[in-house]
Design a protein around this motif. Structure first.
Motif, PDB file in Angstrom:
ATOM      1  N   MET A 204      67.638  26.391 110.913  1.00 14.69           N
ATOM      2  CA  MET A 204      66.379  26.263 110.191  1.00 14.69           C
ATOM      3  C   MET A 204      66.306  24.884 109.574  1.00 14.69           C
ATOM      4  O   MET A 204      67.274  24.380 109.040  1.00 14.69           O
TER       5      MET A 204
ATOM      6  N   ARG B   7      61.087  26.071 109.234  1.00 16.87           N
ATOM      7  CA  ARG B   7      61.129  26.271 110.692  1.00 16.87           C
ATOM      8  C   ARG B   7      62.387  27.034 111.053  1.00 16.87           C
ATOM      9  O   ARG B   7      63.483  26.693 110.610  1.00 16.87           O
ATOM     10  N   GLN B   8      62.219  28.040 111.879  1.00 13.11           N
ATOM     11  CA  GLN B   8      63.344  28.822 112.374  1.00 13.11           C
ATOM     12  C   GLN B   8      63.171  29.017 113.872  1.00 13.11           C
ATOM     13  O   GLN B   8      62.099  29.445 114.324  1.00 13.11           O
TER      14      GLN B   8
END
Length: 271
Positions: free
Chosen positions: A1, A15-16
């Motif tokens: 992430m 963000r993953q």
């Protein structure tokens, strides 16, 4: 992430990545996830990175907290009325930044799926309309409420008018009323309604199906969809036919058709 981090606060965007799906999460729930300067910069940065990332097959856009996004940060914008030009240059800049982010979504090679819980208003509704697909929890609501404060939602109108019929778009823009999720689906703003709290799972299910397809084919299809939509009927058919000829000659089409004939799973190449 990874995250776009403001110096004075928590990350505004998370963000993953997993299984070919990049999930971006708007992360200013205490401020109703506004499309502020920091948020727009984070979105622009992440979309640019994802566009160049061949491991990403689909994108899910979600939000933390009970509000998907309340749109522009009006406090941030109003503070610039003290500028010598009453904020004209700043307003043009921030609206231009927002418009470019919306266009990034359309231009992105990977499909983008909005996962909407709570309310999506003004530019928050615009970003949902700009996504290729949208899944909403049954309690989600949408509006373009600018008319209530003397500010017509002209930039959200661009995305809305390309998703909804003219009369449905004008209804949202002129009345500024909240539209329940099921009505938004009927209007064409949302693809699927799921139980409240399950929008992210629903969006990821869409993304997983897309991620299983040929990335090159999805990229070609998405680009051509938006190109032909701006053309007249004959030009659209001519353009789509030319694209399909090239698609038929592409490696993944040859593989996919061969696999279908031979009754075996296809093995896709890299995008």
């Amino acid at each position: 992430m990874n995250a776009h981090i403001r110096p004075d606060a928590a990350p505004v965007l998370l963000r993953q990545d997993a299984d070919g799906i990049a999930t971006l999460t708007l992360n200013r729930p205490q401020a109703r996830n506004p499309l502020s300067e920091a948020m727009l910069a984070a979105l622009a940065e992440n979309f640019a990175a994802i566009a160049a990332d061949r491991s990403v097959r689909a994108v899910v856009l979600a939000a933390a907290g009970p509000v998907f996004s309340a749109g522009h940060d009006l406090k941030e914008m109003s503070a610039r009325r003290a500028d010598p030009d009453r904020g004209r240059a700043y307003f043009a800049d921030i609206l231009g930044r927002c418009s470019r982010v919306m266009q990034q979504i359309t231009a992105l090679p990977q499909p983008v799926i909005a996962a909407v819980e709570g309310t999506a208003t003004a530019a928050g509704c615009q970003i949902v309309a700009s996504c290729d697909l949208a899944v909403a929890g049954e309690d989600a609501r949408f509006s373009t409420p600018g008319v209530h404060i003397g500010l017509f939602c002209s930039t959200p109108m661009v995305a809305l008018s390309r998703n909804l019929s003219a009369k449905h778009a004008m209804e949202m823009l002129l009345l500024g009323e909240m539209v329940p999720a099921r009505e938004a689906a009927r209007m064409g703003l949302v693809n699927r309604i799921v139980p409240a709290g399950e929008a992210l799972a629903g969006a990821r299910a869409f993304a997983a199906i897309i991620a299983s397809k040929s990335a090159a084919t999805i990229k070609t299809g998405k680009r051509t969809f938006y190109e032909q939509r701006e053309m007249g009927l004959k030009a659209a058919y001519d353009h789509a036919s030319a694209v399909m000829v090239e698609n038929m000659l592409a490696r993944d089409a040859e593989e996919g058709i061969g696999a279908f004939i031979e009754k075996r799973p296809p093995v896709w190449g890299q995008s």
